[in-house]
Motif scaffolding. Structure first.
Motif, PDB file in Angstrom:
ATOM      1  N   SER A 446      17.937  27.041 -33.662  1.00  0.00           N
ATOM      2  CA  SER A 446      16.663  26.335 -33.794  1.00  0.00           C
ATOM      3  C   SER A 446      16.744  24.882 -33.344  1.00  0.00           C
ATOM      4  O   SER A 446      17.772  24.229 -33.426  1.00  0.00           O
ATOM      5  CB  SER A 446      16.180  26.380 -35.237  1.00  0.00           C
ATOM      6  OG  SER A 446      15.728  27.668 -35.551  1.00  0.00           O
ATOM      7  N   LEU A 448      13.595  21.435 -32.590  1.00  0.00           N
ATOM      8  CA  LEU A 448      12.196  21.048 -32.787  1.00  0.00           C
ATOM      9  C   LEU A 448      11.288  21.866 -31.879  1.00  0.00           C
ATOM     10  O   LEU A 448      10.234  22.325 -32.283  1.00  0.00           O
ATOM     11  CB  LEU A 448      12.023  19.549 -32.503  1.00  0.00           C
ATOM     12  CG  LEU A 448      10.597  19.006 -32.710  1.00  0.00           C
ATOM     13  CD1 LEU A 448      10.141  19.223 -34.141  1.00  0.00           C
ATOM     14  CD2 LEU A 448      10.554  17.530 -32.340  1.00  0.00           C
ATOM     15  N   SER A 449      11.729  22.110 -30.621  1.00  0.00           N
ATOM     16  CA  SER A 449      10.899  22.879 -29.694  1.00  0.00           C
ATOM     17  C   SER A 449      10.717  24.306 -30.185  1.00  0.00           C
ATOM     18  O   SER A 449       9.645  24.899 -30.002  1.00  0.00           O
ATOM     19  CB  SER A 449      11.527  22.880 -28.298  1.00  0.00           C
ATOM     20  OG  SER A 449      12.813  23.486 -28.342  1.00  0.00           O
ATOM     21  N   TYR A 450      11.750  24.887 -30.800  1.00  0.00           N
ATOM     22  CA  TYR A 450      11.618  26.236 -31.354  1.00  0.00           C
ATOM     23  C   TYR A 450      10.597  26.241 -32.479  1.00  0.00           C
ATOM     24  O   TYR A 450       9.719  27.092 -32.539  1.00  0.00           O
ATOM     25  CB  TYR A 450      12.966  26.724 -31.897  1.00  0.00           C
ATOM     26  CG  TYR A 450      13.687  27.665 -30.977  1.00  0.00           C
ATOM     27  CD1 TYR A 450      14.609  27.188 -30.054  1.00  0.00           C
ATOM     28  CD2 TYR A 450      13.443  29.030 -31.026  1.00  0.00           C
ATOM     29  CE1 TYR A 450      15.269  28.057 -29.208  1.00  0.00           C
ATOM     30  CE2 TYR A 450      14.106  29.908 -30.186  1.00  0.00           C
ATOM     31  CZ  TYR A 450      15.022  29.419 -29.266  1.00  0.00           C
ATOM     32  OH  TYR A 450      15.664  30.270 -28.434  1.00  0.00           O
ATOM     33  N   LEU A 451      10.738  25.290 -33.400  1.00  0.00           N
ATOM     34  CA  LEU A 451       9.871  25.295 -34.574  1.00  0.00           C
ATOM     35  C   LEU A 451       8.402  25.091 -34.214  1.00  0.00           C
ATOM     36  O   LEU A 451       7.515  25.658 -34.840  1.00  0.00           O
ATOM     37  CB  LEU A 451      10.317  24.214 -35.560  1.00  0.00           C
ATOM     38  CG  LEU A 451      11.611  24.491 -36.324  1.00  0.00           C
ATOM     39  CD1 LEU A 451      11.897  23.354 -37.280  1.00  0.00           C
ATOM     40  CD2 LEU A 451      11.540  25.808 -37.079  1.00  0.00           C
ATOM     41  N   THR A 452       8.148  24.273 -33.205  1.00  0.00           N
ATOM     42  CA  THR A 452       6.756  24.019 -32.831  1.00  0.00           C
ATOM     43  C   THR A 452       6.108  25.245 -32.198  1.00  0.00           C
ATOM     44  O   THR A 452       4.883  25.289 -32.054  1.00  0.00           O
ATOM     45  CB  THR A 452       6.674  22.838 -31.850  1.00  0.00           C
ATOM     46  OG1 THR A 452       7.523  23.109 -30.712  1.00  0.00           O
ATOM     47  CG2 THR A 452       7.101  21.548 -32.514  1.00  0.00           C
ATOM     48  N   SER A 453       6.905  26.257 -31.820  1.00  0.00           N
ATOM     49  CA  SER A 453       6.355  27.471 -31.231  1.00  0.00           C
ATOM     50  C   SER A 453       5.840  28.439 -32.280  1.00  0.00           C
ATOM     51  O   SER A 453       5.198  29.429 -31.935  1.00  0.00           O
ATOM     52  CB  SER A 453       7.431  28.186 -30.388  1.00  0.00           C
ATOM     53  OG  SER A 453       7.939  27.332 -29.392  1.00  0.00           O
ATOM     54  N   GLU A 455       4.109  29.376 -36.291  1.00  0.00           N
ATOM     55  CA  GLU A 455       3.311  28.964 -37.443  1.00  0.00           C
ATOM     56  C   GLU A 455       4.080  29.362 -38.696  1.00  0.00           C
ATOM     57  O   GLU A 455       4.105  30.537 -39.062  1.00  0.00           O
ATOM     58  CB  GLU A 455       1.940  29.642 -37.405  1.00  0.00           C
ATOM     59  CG  GLU A 455       1.123  29.281 -36.180  1.00  0.00           C
ATOM     60  CD  GLU A 455      -0.183  30.076 -36.118  1.00  0.00           C
ATOM     61  OE1 GLU A 455      -0.507  30.750 -37.126  1.00  0.00           O
ATOM     62  OE2 GLU A 455      -0.855  30.021 -35.085  1.00  0.00           O
ATOM     63  N   SER A 488       7.295  16.240 -40.390  1.00  0.00           N
ATOM     64  CA  SER A 488       6.444  16.042 -39.219  1.00  0.00           C
ATOM     65  C   SER A 488       5.687  17.307 -38.854  1.00  0.00           C
ATOM     66  O   SER A 488       4.612  17.246 -38.259  1.00  0.00           O
ATOM     67  CB  SER A 488       7.290  15.581 -38.030  1.00  0.00           C
ATOM     68  OG  SER A 488       8.129  16.632 -37.578  1.00  0.00           O
ATOM     69  N   LEU A 489       6.237  18.458 -39.225  1.00  0.00           N
ATOM     70  CA  LEU A 489       5.586  19.736 -38.931  1.00  0.00           C
ATOM     71  C   LEU A 489       4.814  20.276 -40.127  1.00  0.00           C
ATOM     72  O   LEU A 489       4.335  21.417 -40.095  1.00  0.00           O
ATOM     73  CB  LEU A 489       6.641  20.767 -38.493  1.00  0.00           C
ATOM     74  CG  LEU A 489       7.364  20.457 -37.183  1.00  0.00           C
ATOM     75  CD1 LEU A 489       8.505  21.423 -36.964  1.00  0.00           C
ATOM     76  CD2 LEU A 489       6.389  20.520 -36.017  1.00  0.00           C
TER      77      LEU A 489
END
Length: 538
Positions: A446, A448-453, A455, A488-489
């Motif tokens: 994981s 940040l780019s993975y997590l933003t993909s 919900e 942040s997410l």
């Protein structure tokens, strides 16, 4: 002294004599090979028959166990409702009593009152002029009438068994498939429940219809094979019914054929030794998957539960279901061992389904009492690829009789590798109202780019990072970044492996909402969880 040859002895072997000697030798060799093979095939067929008889008996015994639990709750409900003679059984106060009994029962779908072959009211409320339920199929020796297949207007498409105490009119409503929802069941098999004194078929699943079984005594067991089915029946010790199971002969033939495929190639001793060596090595390589398959059928897997605690209030927020495997000899097999075996052998979907069934069995009553409490279940990458997983979650909630907020799905980072497909599955899960957490964050792939993909609802901080709190280590600066990333997410955080007050204070001061670890409680049985949860809430 050497023995003379044939010519020296004055006897010359003819071609016919040679052929006869060869034929005798071949015949003797064939007999020597055939006899142990035939004996082995006979033993294999007997062993297969015994195994299927044991399987059928286990199926029948499980149906009796489930039915006895249901019957016990039914008679307890009748006893509670009959303690006070109430002029109007459908009064608001009495309906409330029915509702309390219903909520405290794990096997009953509803409790009600029947008069004139109509359901006038139930724990679901008053039914006005009444819902027709038809005539009883029969009345048992305890004065309870049985309606074995009733369709209720407010639940179209479903059938229920309604047991009514004739003297009082009170009735218990049970989903018809409940006692027959047995993990050991396989396609083509038949299971069911028959009245011992009446001979009436109460419940059934599968094409087989049993012969009359009224002659059986309480707690008696029988088993037999009629050439088409391996049949077993178990008579309830306390109630007036008999459970049966019938396994088609095709399973018996398959077991015999499997043994034959191993035994037929066995010939001469050297070949036998080689075949046994190959068989032994192959079996050794496949032994763990085989044991795991047996464990899934034999109820060797069980769950422990570790609480998840609100770091601000100390309230128990939920618990994670942790799968354990105890062999019949008492030895425990580590989860990291058998989970990797399950993934490698393609059994991981069955393992997840087993976990879901155990959660329903263990926690349905607990989750009904504490609607703000949830149970987290771990799922694998294969589950997130399966088209049937969403339906399985829906079925799990229906069987447990709880809302979507009572369950949380925890997926490791490997489950998110196929980003587009996994993202859709997670969206579908969240649409049901079930929360989703990324488990063991930071230990896999994981970023940040993975997590933003995706919900997501929760981020679980792995124990390896929690362990660095207050320690001079190269990775000790990772956990603040993980916390800020989650904030942040807008992800709620659960810190795993919290073992000290210092770790708890650190996490709480930095806005981590929840903690899990030995500081709050070790993995415990469902009984311990229920007891300690009650103490925590009080």
């Amino acid at each position: 002294m050497d023995r003379p040859s044939g010519l020296q002895a004055g006897v010359e072997e003819t071609p016919v004599g040679k052929r006869a000697a060869i034929a005798v030798a071949l015949f003797a060799g064939l007999v020597a090979i055939a006899v142990p093979i035939l004996v082995s095939l006979y033993l294999a067929s007997m062993q297969s028959l015994e195994a299927e008889e044991a399987r059928a008996l286990a199926l029948a015994a499980e149906v009796v166990r489930r039915s006895d639990e249901t019957s016990e709750q039914i008679y307890k409900a009748f006893a509670k409702l009959g303690r006070e003679r109430i002029a109007d059984p459908c009064s608001p106060a009495n309906i409330e009593r029915m509702r309390e009994i219903d909520l405290s029962s794990t096997r009953l779908q509803a409790v009600g009152y029947i008069a004139g072959n109509k359901l006038l009211c139930s724990s679901l409320g008053s039914h006005g002029a009444g819902i027709p339920v038809g005539l009883p199929n029969y009345v048992n020796t305890n004065g309870v009438s049985i309606r074995s297949a009733v369709e209720l207007a407010f639940v179209p498409g479903s059938q229920f068994t309604i047991s009514t105490q004739e003297a009082s009119g009170y009735a218990a409503i049970v989903h018809r498939s409940g006692p027959l929802d047995v993990m050991l069941y396989r396609p083509g098999m038949s299971i069911g429940l028959v009245g011992r004194s009446s001979g009436e078929l109460i419940l059934n699943r599968g094409p087989f219809k049993p012969e009359p079984l009224q002659g059986m005594r309480p707690a008696q067991e029988i088993k037999r094979f009629d050439g088409k089915y391996v049949f077993a029946a178990v008579s309830s010790r306390n109630y007036d019914y008999i459970a049966y199971a019938a396994v088609p002969a095709v399973y018996l033939d398959a077991g015999t054929r499997q043994s034959a495929l191993v035994l037929v190639p066995v010939g001469i001793i050297a070949g036998l030794v080689l075949a046994l060596a190959v068989y032994y090595l192959t079996r050794r390589q496949l032994s763990m998957p085989t044991l795991l398959r047996n464990a899934l059928r034999a109820e060797e897997l069980f769950l422990l539960y570790q609480p998840i605690v609100d770091l601000q209030s100390g309230t128990w927020h939920g618990a994670e279901a942790l799968l354990r495997w105890r062999r019949p000899d008492g030895n425990l097999i580590r989860p990291d061992v058998f989970i990797s075996v399950a993934e490698a052998s393609g059994l991981i979907r069955q393992v997840t389904q087993k976990v879901m069934a155990l959660v329903v069995r263990d926690t349905a009553g607990l989750l009904k009492r504490y609607e703000d409490f949830h149970i987290g279940i771990n799922v694998a990458a294969a589950d997130l690829k399966s088209g049937s997983f969403i339906n399985e979650l829906h079925a799990m909630l229906r069987r447990a009789g709880v809302g979507a907020g009572s369950i949380m799905v925890e997926a490791t980072e490997r489950g998110f590798l196929e980003t587009e497909h996994a993202a859709q599955i997670i969206r579908d899960i969240r649409k049901t109202g079930i929360c989703v957490a990324v488990d063991d964050f930071g230990t896999g792939y994981s970023s940040l780019s993975y997590l933003t993909s995706f919900e997501l609802d929760y981020l679980k901080i792995d124990k390896s990072f929690v362990d660095t709190i207050g320690v001079e280590a190269a990775t000790s600066q990772v956990i603040p970044h993980i916390i800020e990333m989650a904030k942040s997410l807008n992800l709620r955080m659960i810190a795993e492996g919290v073992e000290s007050e210092a770790q708890m204070r650190y996490l709480r001061e930095r806005g981590v909402q929840y903690g899990q670890g030995w500081l709050f409680g070790k993995p415990m049985s469902i009984g311990e969880l229920a007891s300690q949860l009650a103490q925590n809430r009080n």
